[in-house]
Write an enzyme that holds these catalytic residues in place. Structure first.
Site: not given
Ligand SMILES: Cc1cc2nc3c(=O)[nH]c(=O)nc-3n(C[C@H](O)[C@H](O)[C@H](O)COP(=O)(O)OP(=O)(O)OC[C@H]3O[C@@H](n4cnc5c(N)ncnc54)[C@H](O)[C@@H]3O)c2cc1C
Ligand code: FES
Lengths: 647, 245
Positions: A42, A47, A339, A444, A450
């Protein structure tokens, strides 16, 4: 039981724990690092930042992402901002206050030590992101600007227009690109993790599927980091990206990693309402809009009806006939309540027949006051792209009439159980970002995901993971031709063959959509024992009809997006049942989890600390039912456990 | 609504492609273009026919994954949006719509409407970053940066890397993409120390990867879903010239 779930929280005062823990962690000498192989799955903020930071230290990092570029990971779509305890507004913010808000926002269902550490490293994240070139908003003096988010009385959110996630993603990926150029990090695009290889309770590597050639591959490593994001897409319609999925979490759960609080899912109050039956996803309107937008419905049902039939326009309803229900019920926080509260209130008003869209499931978010007070230019600078987005999707002009919004599935607080080192119950398997459960409890706060992703990736894992590797420098990288790898690989091949041999003609989406409706109705904003109990047999029945009726045209040795969907859906069935099981078990209301049986006289959530002040961590049972429950008791030594009040 | 679709089909990078014609009915106005393709694909599954492959992820216009050539224009007829932000209300009922993948030497077709854009990331790896190690940054407010500078940097940084600029350019140049990154970083004081090296390295890598050169036609600016302007190309050229001295 206690020995299985050892959170490894360091001794000492709250503010000294992380420092003293870091001092106690072992290190790997620079010369040995290039012999140590780490897999990161990811490339969201968690990641990408982890891979870059580990690469900088000199480890050999293999990164896997499903898109054609790491920069496209789901984090890119975050709009509103990122929190930090800088106190730049001089409004009495501090590490302690951010910690307090997060614990309180999570309704006392998260771990004190982890949350405090998160608040402690938050400031460093901003420093580093600015250094990487993130164009955060600034005021005229050239200093960084802040806005407020729900659940907090201070202004601590940093932002880059409505594209904060994208800008942070570009920064994290630029750090990743720098390491790729140096050769420490290799990114494998269009590769999906299909299974975790475990031997003697230790993570040894992963099995992947090349989404272009269909090739099933094995990758060994000394440690595996799961950063695959949340599982909100179980609900089919959500604000998550289409490629976000819960499969990797399910695979790790099946291999022995405990799943904590799966039932804690967040429903975001400000999304564009559902309009049609072919809709593929829901669009979030950033929470930051609640800074200046006021939420209301008409007081009279006739007006709501007239609005639905487009007989009157919202602006024709006079002030005194509107119900600004959040301001009325929660005067201290008003439109900025957390929320879960905002979502439930919207649902409650719509259930009462006061919803304003043609479906009856929407409330107004009104900017006319803000525009009148601050001027169109100011509002445009703050939210211009969101207004544009709204207009594109709905075909309606938000400058003229208020936006219509309704809650939608958004984020998952639950995730793999991790200890203070962010390691799961499988040795050498770490989980970071939304994929773990650690920091947000039952709800949350905005702009904290982020922060958590980057805290985990830039500033926590790069200390704790080397701590794990410190005594393993003599170990060679696992042999990919070992039995455990071959077995896992052939299991994956068999699974794909099984899916490809389904003989029906019904598209996978059909079943996923149905699963989503089931989950939204019974395990959504409001849950009841009765509804939840009915759901599991319904999910089972749906799964059976999927296996009998679904079909995947083509073959598995090329791009096959139907196959990808089927793989995810199989895992969603498992996750859906786990969510329901956990929601049914937790006979209290807390944060996002609202059980109709557990509420105050005023209808607010009623927690049951005596019985449920713990993390519910589920251990997989191969019978697919009666999963074993482990409890991690939550101890609050630094905050009095109080009723969450936003009145 | 009813539409006739002419969609590019191609089994793999080395096989020959062709247009396949489909008719699609009962589409409502508020269906997005990609949702229309979802409906088409679901209809194909019901007939046991292989679905049309296309890239997409966020469906909100920010990840840059989607990108289709629709009726001869990248991201379709509207200005300032990506393919996923296009809605069927934009097309006359009954019209014929031609859908093709990005066509550019640097972006080989993977399957149907899906192309390989990894070359863009390779350009970034040549220098699209500020070299700072995690944990070494000074306190963020020690370096005030004027609001205008930050806004300008943000304008450039809005690039989502979809590749529309390359696809629309008759030379197949990635100049707007490169310029947006170079500009976003070089405007900021943090990005200055490496400005020269960055501009040179990225342009050299772009040339090496089979992208064409820029002849100042400006169609990239016309088609950019994030309205990034060629002014950034001018800045890139300036950076480039400075380093030559
Ligand atoms: C529309 C929206 C707006 C948001 N706005 C905010 C904000 O303003 N402030 C804030 O703090 N948070 C916000 N959030 C929440 C925040 O964006 C997410 O919780 C955060 O970005 C998650 O980050 P991450 O690195 O954990 O995972 P992600 O960014 O979800 O990345 C995980 C990645 O892993 C990949 N993946 C999944 N399974 C596999 C696999 N089996 N093999 C390979 N790759 C895989 C996925 O495709 C994905 O791209 C928002 C969320 C959304 C949906
Ligand atoms: S799918 Fe992300 S920009 Fe279109």
């Amino acid at each position: 039981m206690a020995d299985i779930l050892n959170a490894k929280i360091p001794e000492g005062t709250l503010d000294s724990k992380w420092t003293s823990h870091k001092e106690s962690l072992g290190c790997v000498s620079p010369g040995n690092r290039e012999k140590m192989h780490i897999i990161v799955v990811g490339t969201g903020l968690a990641g990408a930042s982890a891979a870059a930071a580990l690469g900088e230290q000199g480890y050999r990092v293999n990164v896997f992402c499903m898109g054609d570029s790491p920069r496209r990971a789901h984090s890119v779509s975050a709009q509103g901002g990122i929190n930090a305890a800088k106190n730049y507004r001089n409004d009495n913010d501090s590490v302690y206050r951010l910690f307090l808000d997060t614990i309180k926002g999570g309704d006392f269902r998260s771990r004190e030590a982890n949350v405090y550490r998160l608040a402690q490293v938050s400031n460093q994240i901003i420093d580093h992101c600015v250094a990487l070139g993130v164009p955060f908003a600034r005021d005229y003096g050239g200093y960084l600007d802040n806005r407020s988010f729900g659940g907090s009385l201070v202004s601590r959110t940093f932002y880059a227009r409505g594209q904060t996630g994208q800008q942070l993603m570009l920064a994290a990926c630029s750090a990743l690109n720098r390491q790729m150029a140096k050769g420490t990090v290799t990114v494998h695009c269009r590769q999906q993790m299909m299974d975790l290889v475990v031997e003697k309770r230790r993570a040894k590597g992963i099995i992947t599927r090349d989404m272009v050639s269909g090739k099933i591959d094995v990758f060994p490593a000394h440690a595996v980091v799961l950063a695959t994001g949340g599982y909100g897409n179980v609900y089919f319609l959500s604000t998550n990206a289409m490629n976000s999925n819960g499969s990797a979490l399910v695979q790790c759960w099946k291999k022995g990693a405990f799943f904590a609080n799966p039932g804690f899912v967040q429903i975001h109050p400000t999304c564009i309402p559902v309009h049609g039956e072919h809709q593929s996803k829901l669009t979030l309107m950033s929470e930051s809009l609640r800074n200046d937008g006021r939420i209301w419905v008409p007081q009279k049902r006739e007006d709501a009806l007239a609005l639905r039939e487009k007989k009157i326009r919202p602006s024709e309803i006079p002030e005194h006939e509107r119900d600004y229900y959040l301001e009325r019920r929660y005067p201290a926080y008003g439109n900025l309540v957390p929320r879960d509260i905002a979502s439930r209130a919207a649902r409650e008003r719509c259930e009462a027949g006061l919803g304003v869209s043609k479906t009856g499931w929407a409330v107004f978010l009104d900017f006319s006051f803000a525009i009148a007070r601050q001027g169109k230019k100011v509002i445009e600078d703050k939210y211009g792209n969101l207004f544009q987005m709204y207009e594109k999707i709905t075909g309606e002009n938000p400058w003229k009439e208020p936006m219509q919004i309704y809650p939608a599935m958004h984020y998952t607080m639950g995730g793999l159980w991790v200890d203070y080192n962010l390691m799961t119950t499988i040795d050498g398997l770490f989980a970071i970002g939304e994929a773990n459960f650690s920091d947000h409890g039952a709800n949350r706060l905005g702009a904290s995901a982020l922060m958590q992703g980057l805290a985990d990736g830039f500033f926590i894992l790069p200390y704790t993971l080397p701590g794990f590797l410190a005594d393993k420098t003599g170990e060679p990288c696992p042999d990919p031709s070992a039995d455990a790898f071959l077995r896992a690989r052939s299991e994956v091949c068999r699974r794909i063959e099984r899916l490809m041999s389904m003989k029906g003609r019904i598209p996978v989406d059909h079943f996923h959509r149905k699963l989503g409706v089931l989950m939204w109705n019974h395990a959504g904003i409001v849950r009841s024992a009765e509804g939840l109990k009915e759901t599991i047999p319904q999910i089972d029945a749906l799964e059976t009809s999927f296996r009998q009726g679904a079909g995947i045209p083509g073959n598995s040795f090329t791009v096959n997006q139907e196959l990808e969907k089927a793989i995810h859906l199989e895992d969603y069935f498992i996750l859906a049942k786990l969510i329901v099981t956990d929601a049914l078990y937790r006979e209290e209301s807390c944060g996002s989890h609202f059980r109709t049986e557990s509420k105050t006289e005023e209808g607010e959530a009623l927690r049951d600390d005596k019985h449920f002040q713990h993390v519910a961590a589920w251990q997989y049972n191969s019978q697919e039912k009666d999963h074993l429950l482990h409890k991690e008791q939550l101890v609050f030594e630094n905050i009095p456990v109080t009723e969450r009040k936003y009145k | 609504m009813h539409f006739v679709l002419k969609i590019w089909r191609q089994a793999g990078p080395r096989t020959k492609g062709y247009f396949q014609r489909f008719e699609i009915n009962d589409i409502t106005e508020d269906t997005s273009f990609l949702e229309m393709l979802d409906i088409l694909n679901n209809n194909l599954v019901k007939q046991g026919i292989e679905t049309v492959a296309f890239d997409h992820d966020c469906r909100e216009g920010i990840c840059g994954a989607c990108g289709l050539f629709i009726n001869g224009r990248p991201h379709g007829p509207d200005e300032g949006i990506t393919t996923c932000q296009l809605y069927m209300r934009r097309f006359p009922d009954g019209s014929e719509i031609t859908v093709e993948p990005w066509r550019s030497k640097a972006f080989p077709v993977i399957r149907d409407l899906m192309v390989d854009r990894r070359a863009l990331d390779k350009i970034l790896q040549a220098g699209g970053f500020i070299s700072v190690n995690t944990g070494t940054a000074p306190e963020a407010n020690t370096l005030p940066i004027s609001m205008e500078k930050v806004q300008e940097s943000m304008d450039a940084s809005a690039c989502i890397g979809c590749g529309a600029c390359v696809a629309t350019c008759k030379n197949g140049s990635a100049m707007l993409f490169v310029a947006s990154r170079v500009s976003a970083l070089s405007i900021l004081p943090q990005g200055k120390p490496e400005a020269c090296r960055r501009a040179r390295a990225m342009v050299a890598r772009m040339d090496g990867l089979g992208f064409g050169s820029c002849t100042n036609i400006g169609s990239c600016q016309m088609e950019c879903p994030k309205n990034i302007t060629v002014a950034h190309i001018a800045r890139l050229n300036r950076e480039f010239l400075y380093c030559k001295r």
